[in-house]
Design a protein around this motif. Structure first.
Motif, PDB file in Angstrom:
ATOM      1  N   ARG A 276       1.055  -1.181  -0.041  1.00 19.03           N
ATOM      2  CA  ARG A 276      -0.063  -0.022   0.143  1.00 19.03           C
ATOM      3  C   ARG A 276       0.781   1.266   0.047  1.00 19.03           C
ATOM      4  O   ARG A 276       0.484   2.377  -0.581  1.00 19.03           O
ATOM      5  CB  ARG A 276      -0.892  -0.191   1.230  1.00 19.03           C
ATOM      6  N   SER A 280       0.587   3.936  -2.719  1.00 17.37           N
ATOM      7  CA  SER A 280       0.285   5.473  -2.508  1.00 17.37           C
ATOM      8  C   SER A 280       1.419   6.218  -3.120  1.00 17.37           C
ATOM      9  O   SER A 280       0.858   7.337  -3.714  1.00 17.37           O
ATOM     10  CB  SER A 280       0.528   5.634  -0.921  1.00 17.37           C
ATOM     11  N   LEU A 283      -0.221   6.558  -6.685  1.00 21.05           N
ATOM     12  CA  LEU A 283      -1.441   7.585  -6.592  1.00 21.05           C
ATOM     13  C   LEU A 283      -0.986   8.845  -6.428  1.00 21.05           C
ATOM     14  O   LEU A 283      -1.633   9.844  -7.265  1.00 21.05           O
ATOM     15  CB  LEU A 283      -2.369   7.220  -5.350  1.00 21.05           C
ATOM     16  N   GLY A 305      -4.583   5.704 -11.786  1.00 23.55           N
ATOM     17  CA  GLY A 305      -5.405   5.716 -10.688  1.00 23.55           C
ATOM     18  C   GLY A 305      -6.337   4.641 -10.450  1.00 23.55           C
ATOM     19  O   GLY A 305      -6.373   3.833  -9.627  1.00 23.55           O
ATOM     20  N   GLU A 309      -6.175   1.603  -7.706  1.00 20.62           N
ATOM     21  CA  GLU A 309      -7.390   1.351  -6.854  1.00 20.62           C
ATOM     22  C   GLU A 309      -7.637   0.079  -6.929  1.00 20.62           C
ATOM     23  O   GLU A 309      -8.028  -0.652  -5.855  1.00 20.62           O
ATOM     24  CB  GLU A 309      -8.488   2.341  -7.354  1.00 20.62           C
ATOM     25  N   ARG A 310      -7.678  -0.985  -8.162  1.00 22.37           N
ATOM     26  CA  ARG A 310      -8.226  -2.028  -8.070  1.00 22.37           C
ATOM     27  C   ARG A 310      -7.198  -2.820  -7.485  1.00 22.37           C
ATOM     28  O   ARG A 310      -7.475  -3.920  -7.068  1.00 22.37           O
ATOM     29  CB  ARG A 310      -8.392  -2.446  -9.644  1.00 22.37           C
ATOM     30  N   VAL A 312      -5.270  -2.337  -5.057  1.00 17.49           N
ATOM     31  CA  VAL A 312      -5.642  -2.101  -3.534  1.00 17.49           C
ATOM     32  C   VAL A 312      -6.978  -2.892  -3.094  1.00 17.49           C
ATOM     33  O   VAL A 312      -6.843  -3.507  -1.987  1.00 17.49           O
ATOM     34  CB  VAL A 312      -5.632  -0.593  -3.032  1.00 17.49           C
ATOM     35  N   GLN A 313      -7.810  -2.891  -3.993  1.00 21.25           N
ATOM     36  CA  GLN A 313      -9.294  -3.511  -3.562  1.00 21.25           C
ATOM     37  C   GLN A 313      -8.945  -5.086  -3.562  1.00 21.25           C
ATOM     38  O   GLN A 313      -9.316  -5.686  -2.625  1.00 21.25           O
ATOM     39  CB  GLN A 313     -10.304  -3.406  -4.496  1.00 21.25           C
TER      40      GLN A 313
END
Length: 495
Positions: A276, A280, A283, A305, A309-310, A312-313
């Motif tokens: 993460r 980050s 991002l 982005g 995000e995907r 991280v999910q």
């Protein structure tokens, strides 16, 4: 090496015979039942023995009276004692011949007898009862027996005798029967014990030891004896052993799979923090690129982005799925309409336009975990948007004791491949690159609340999911899809 094995075997056998084992209980129960049955069957033999003793004395008394040949008229007179040398326990004899001639023999002074016996009228049952009384010492000391003579038709013999020899004879006969009965019961019980031990107890012990071994060491527990037991025939024990063997193999496979998933979850949990941090940074770069005036840089930032995000999910869902135990639930009063509004605002499908209507009543407030219910609703809405649905309608059923939230999307429906693996991890996704954990985690969250997430209907006109908000075990009803294309009936929200 043989002596310890023999000692162990003898100790094991002693525990089986005299301990609390099933085989020992069967042995002694069998012995007790056989003894009881033999007592019922052999009691008439005591009655027969008593009758034989009395009839023998009647016959011998007839012979003794004829030998004495001293006729008397209606009275018992004491003749010389030598006329009763074969009947020392008989005190007097009276023989009445068919022509009414009476012959009497007496050994001395005669006391009044305590009990009169008409031998010809006795049944075996009555004689058995009298025999048991004499064995217990409850019979009279003297008896007078009257019976027709078995040696001469029409003759009657009347004797007065001391009952002590009869008591002794019956007790000896009873002791003999008791010894024989005990030997028969023990031999029968041991044979039955050996048979049951071979057919039932030993197979049960093998299955019990297999279960215990699997509990202690699931990965390395041997099943050789269980395999041989399952292959011995088609009886119920073999079938039970086969089912147990297959169950243990299935559980071993499931444990191995769960161990791999737990190891995966542990590994992902360890690297998720560092991953993460890396994401980050990505991002942050994407946000700087979005501030650029170059359209191509803005598109690249938007793509970057979304990808981050995907990622991280995916990491979060994998960690949630691999976590041991059900998810923790913290219940607070939750307004479901407000939670659904937040989930609607969070839905951001790439390049898609979707209308979402919230028809959940504002007064529907339940004790739920707000964050977990939010995750479930958000996952269902995102799945509908990413599946290509143009509209989603969320309604509620509150008339029953089990409130339901019904999520209906007007999309192409679920393909057969997805339906077959709908709630299977890593297999139930219809999109390329998806983990398939969303619905699995959502259902786990609903079950943690005491409810359920079910697919009620799917087809070319859309898909219906039902969220049961109670502990009911009843399956969700199949809700019919609308038979006409979607038409708005109220205000819509566009995303």
């Amino acid at each position: 090496m043989k002596r310890p094995q023999r000692k162990t075997f003898m100790r094991h056998l002693e525990l089986e015979l005299f301990g609390t084992s099933l085989s020992g209980r069967v042995l002694w129960l069998t012995v007790a039942i056989i003894l009881g049955v033999e007592l019922v069957l052999l009691t008439p033999m005591l009655g027969n023995e008593r009758q034989h003793w009395l009839w023998d004395h009647i016959s011998l008394a007839h012979i003794a009276a004829l030998s004495a040949a001293i006729p008397q008229n209606n009275n018992l007179a004491p003749p010389p004692a030598q006329f009763l040398p074969q009947l020392p326990d008989v005190e007097a004899i009276k023989l009445t011949l068919p022509d009414s001639t009476v012959r009497q023999v007496a050994s001395g002074r005669i006391a009044q007898p305590a009990r009169l016996i008409y031998l010809a009228h006795e049944t075996v049952l009555y004689s058995s009862w009298r025999a048991l009384q004499r064995i217990a010492g409850l019979g009279a000391a003297r008896i007078e027996v009257i019976a027709p003579s078995p040696l001469q038709a029409g003759a009657t013999v009347d004797i007065i005798a001391n009952a002590a020899p009869l008591n002794k004879d019956l007790r000896g006969y009873a002791s003999h029967l008791a010894v024989i009965s005990l030997i028969v019961a023990l031999v029968t019980g041991l044979l039955l014990f050996a048979a049951l031990n071979r057919l039932l107890v030993r197979p049960m012990r093998i299955m019990t030891e297999s279960i215990s071994g699997f509990r202690n060491d699931p990965e390395h527990a041997g099943q050789s004896e269980l395999t041989s037991l399952a292959a011995r025939g088609d009886d119920e024990i073999a079938q039970a052993a086969q089912e147990l063997k297959e169950m243990l193999e299935t559980m071993r496979t499931a444990l191995w799979r769960n161990a791999r998933l737990a190891a995966l979850g542990t590994s992902v949990a360890k690297i998720s923090h560092d991953l993460r941090n890396i994401l980050s940074s990505a991002l942050l770069v994407a946000s700087h690129l979005q501030d650029s005036t170059d359209p191509s840089a803005q598109r690249a930032a938007h793509t970057l982005g979304g990808a981050v995000e995907r990622a991280v999910q995916l990491v979060s869902r994998t960690v949630d799925f691999a976590r041991e135990g059900p998810p923790a639930i913290i219940r607070t009063p939750v307004c479901l309409r407000d939670v659904l509004d937040e989930a609607i605002l969070a839905v951001r499908p790439d390049g898609a336009v979707i209308t979402i209507e919230n028809h959940v009543p504002a007064e529907l407030v339940l004790p739920l975990d707000r964050m977990q219910i939010y995750r479930v609703l958000l996952n269902l809405l995102r799945n509908a948007a990413e599946a290509g649905a143009k509209a989603v309608v969320v309604t509620a059923e509150t008339e029953t004791d089990a409130p339901k939230i019904i999520v209906t999307d007007y999309g192409p429906g679920l393909p057969p491949r997805v339906l077959q693996n709908l709630f299977k991890p890593f297999a139930g996704s219809g999109r390329q690159g998806s983990s398939g954990l969303g619905l699995v985690i959502s259902r786990d969250l609903m079950r943690a609340h005491g409810g359920e997430l079910t697919l009620a209907q799917t087809g070319p006109l859309g898909t219906v999911f039902v969220l049961e908000l109670s502990g009911s075990d009843m399956p969700a009803p199949a809700l019919p899809l609308p038979q006409t294309p979607y038409k708005s009936t109220g205000p819509m929200e566009f995303f």
